[in-house]
Design a protein around this motif. Sequence first.
Motif, mmCIF file in Angstrom:
data_model
loop_
_atom_site.group_PDB
_atom_site.id
_atom_site.type_symbol
_atom_site.label_atom_id
_atom_site.label_comp_id
_atom_site.label_asym_id
_atom_site.label_seq_id
_atom_site.Cartn_x
_atom_site.Cartn_y
_atom_site.Cartn_z
ATOM 1 N N GLY A 63 -9.099 -3.054 -8.621
ATOM 2 C CA GLY A 63 -8.171 -2.879 -9.740
ATOM 3 C C GLY A 63 -6.856 -2.264 -9.294
ATOM 4 N N ASP A 64 -6.938 -1.247 -8.437
ATOM 5 C CA ASP A 64 -5.721 -0.622 -7.910
ATOM 6 C C ASP A 64 -4.874 -1.630 -7.149
ATOM 7 O OD1 ASP A 64 -6.498 1.825 -8.961
ATOM 8 O OD2 ASP A 64 -7.162 2.653 -7.035
ATOM 9 N N ARG A 65 -5.524 -2.435 -6.300
ATOM 10 C CA ARG A 65 -4.775 -3.431 -5.513
ATOM 11 C C ARG A 65 -4.091 -4.438 -6.420
ATOM 12 N NH1 ARG A 65 -8.749 -5.101 -0.644
ATOM 13 N NH2 ARG A 65 -8.910 -6.925 -1.940
ATOM 14 N N GLU A 68 -1.159 -2.770 -8.163
ATOM 15 C CA GLU A 68 -0.086 -2.508 -7.203
ATOM 16 C C GLU A 68 0.716 -3.776 -6.917
ATOM 17 O OE1 GLU A 68 -2.016 -0.800 -3.765
ATOM 18 O OE2 GLU A 68 -2.508 1.030 -4.862
ATOM 19 N N VAL A 69 0.032 -4.900 -6.789
ATOM 20 C CA VAL A 69 0.698 -6.181 -6.538
ATOM 21 C C VAL A 69 1.627 -6.522 -7.697
ATOM 22 C CG1 VAL A 69 0.242 -8.678 -6.468
ATOM 23 C CG2 VAL A 69 -1.011 -7.149 -4.953
ATOM 24 N N LEU A 70 1.132 -6.369 -8.922
ATOM 25 C CA LEU A 70 1.948 -6.675 -10.107
ATOM 26 C C LEU A 70 3.141 -5.728 -10.225
ATOM 27 C CD1 LEU A 70 -0.887 -7.251 -12.739
ATOM 28 C CD2 LEU A 70 0.497 -8.989 -11.588
ATOM 29 N N THR A 71 2.892 -4.460 -10.029
ATOM 30 C CA THR A 71 3.950 -3.459 -10.152
ATOM 31 C C THR A 71 5.027 -3.666 -9.098
ATOM 32 O OG1 THR A 71 2.353 -1.894 -11.074
ATOM 33 C CG2 THR A 71 4.400 -0.982 -10.244
ATOM 34 N N GLN A 83 10.879 -10.968 -14.884
ATOM 35 C CA GLN A 83 9.709 -10.100 -14.759
ATOM 36 C C GLN A 83 8.414 -10.870 -14.986
ATOM 37 O OE1 GLN A 83 10.898 -7.172 -17.691
ATOM 38 N NE2 GLN A 83 11.189 -5.629 -16.079
ATOM 39 N N VAL A 84 8.400 -11.686 -16.017
ATOM 40 C CA VAL A 84 7.206 -12.483 -16.312
ATOM 41 C C VAL A 84 6.899 -13.412 -15.146
ATOM 42 C CG1 VAL A 84 6.274 -14.323 -17.785
ATOM 43 C CG2 VAL A 84 7.399 -12.346 -18.830
ATOM 44 N N GLU A 85 7.928 -14.084 -14.650
ATOM 45 C CA GLU A 85 7.713 -15.014 -13.538
ATOM 46 C C GLU A 85 7.250 -14.276 -12.282
ATOM 47 O OE1 GLU A 85 10.620 -17.697 -10.988
ATOM 48 O OE2 GLU A 85 10.116 -18.664 -12.916
ATOM 49 N N ALA A 86 7.899 -13.190 -11.950
ATOM 50 C CA ALA A 86 7.522 -12.438 -10.746
ATOM 51 C C ALA A 86 6.095 -11.899 -10.862
ATOM 52 C CB ALA A 86 8.503 -11.294 -10.515
ATOM 53 N N GLY A 87 5.747 -11.413 -12.040
ATOM 54 C CA GLY A 87 4.391 -10.892 -12.246
ATOM 55 C C GLY A 87 3.339 -11.979 -12.136
ATOM 56 N N TRP A 94 -1.997 -13.296 -5.324
ATOM 57 C CA TRP A 94 -3.094 -12.366 -5.023
ATOM 58 C C TRP A 94 -4.438 -13.078 -5.145
ATOM 59 C CZ3 TRP A 94 -6.720 -10.324 -8.672
ATOM 60 C CH2 TRP A 94 -7.581 -9.350 -8.137
ATOM 61 N N VAL A 95 -4.615 -13.837 -6.217
ATOM 62 C CA VAL A 95 -5.867 -14.585 -6.403
ATOM 63 C C VAL A 95 -6.043 -15.602 -5.277
ATOM 64 C CG1 VAL A 95 -7.120 -16.206 -7.899
ATOM 65 C CG2 VAL A 95 -5.878 -14.268 -8.907
ATOM 66 N N GLU A 96 -4.977 -16.311 -4.950
ATOM 67 C CA GLU A 96 -5.031 -17.316 -3.885
ATOM 68 C C GLU A 96 -5.403 -16.666 -2.549
ATOM 69 O OE1 GLU A 96 -2.039 -20.737 -2.089
ATOM 70 O OE2 GLU A 96 -1.171 -18.877 -2.856
#
Length: 192
Positions: A63-65, A68-71, A83-87, A94-96
């Motif tokens: 969850g932290d990882r 952190e990736v989104l932030t 912001q929406v696109e970058a997130g 990250w999933v990939e």
Amino acid sequence: MSSVSNLRRSQILEVALTAFSTSGYHNTSMNDIAEAAGVTKPVVYQHYESKRALFLAIIDHVGDRMIEVLTAATSGLTDGQAQVEAGMIAFFKWVERDRNAFKFLFDSGTQNDEEFTIAIRKVLDRSAEAIAPLIAIDLDPIHVRTLAHGVAGASEGVARFLINNNTAFNGEQIGKQIANLVWAGLRGVGSE
């Protein structure tokens, strides 16, 4: 804790993440984890008092990882659409890159365990808390939080579909596609 001990703890965590995401909680033993980590079972127990404690530690770690990736992807951006696109791109990359982490968090077969369900729900709440400030719509905070959960759920659903069907995908491309969908939806909410 020494740096060697921290390194060993981290190694066990990563090996256990792979084992649990591949075989599930119930089909993975501490012996399996110790063997995969190249250590003895007592060494695993030196770092984690039980399989349950190890599993809960991985929930927090993954969850932290993810958060952190989104932030990291969205910090410093002020344009809502950017912001929406970058997130979204960050999430799907990250999933990939780390399918095991996603499978562990969202599909590890522990839905019937209340403690695990609560721990995963806390991660989902934290991710919605990270998403909510990015929804730049003048609405009641509860409504914004609800929308943040909707954005998180849509992303999770798409990722689950891709992984469960063993579909090859490009995280950046699918992130942009889902960002377009989410942005269009959020713009519609903003014009209510």
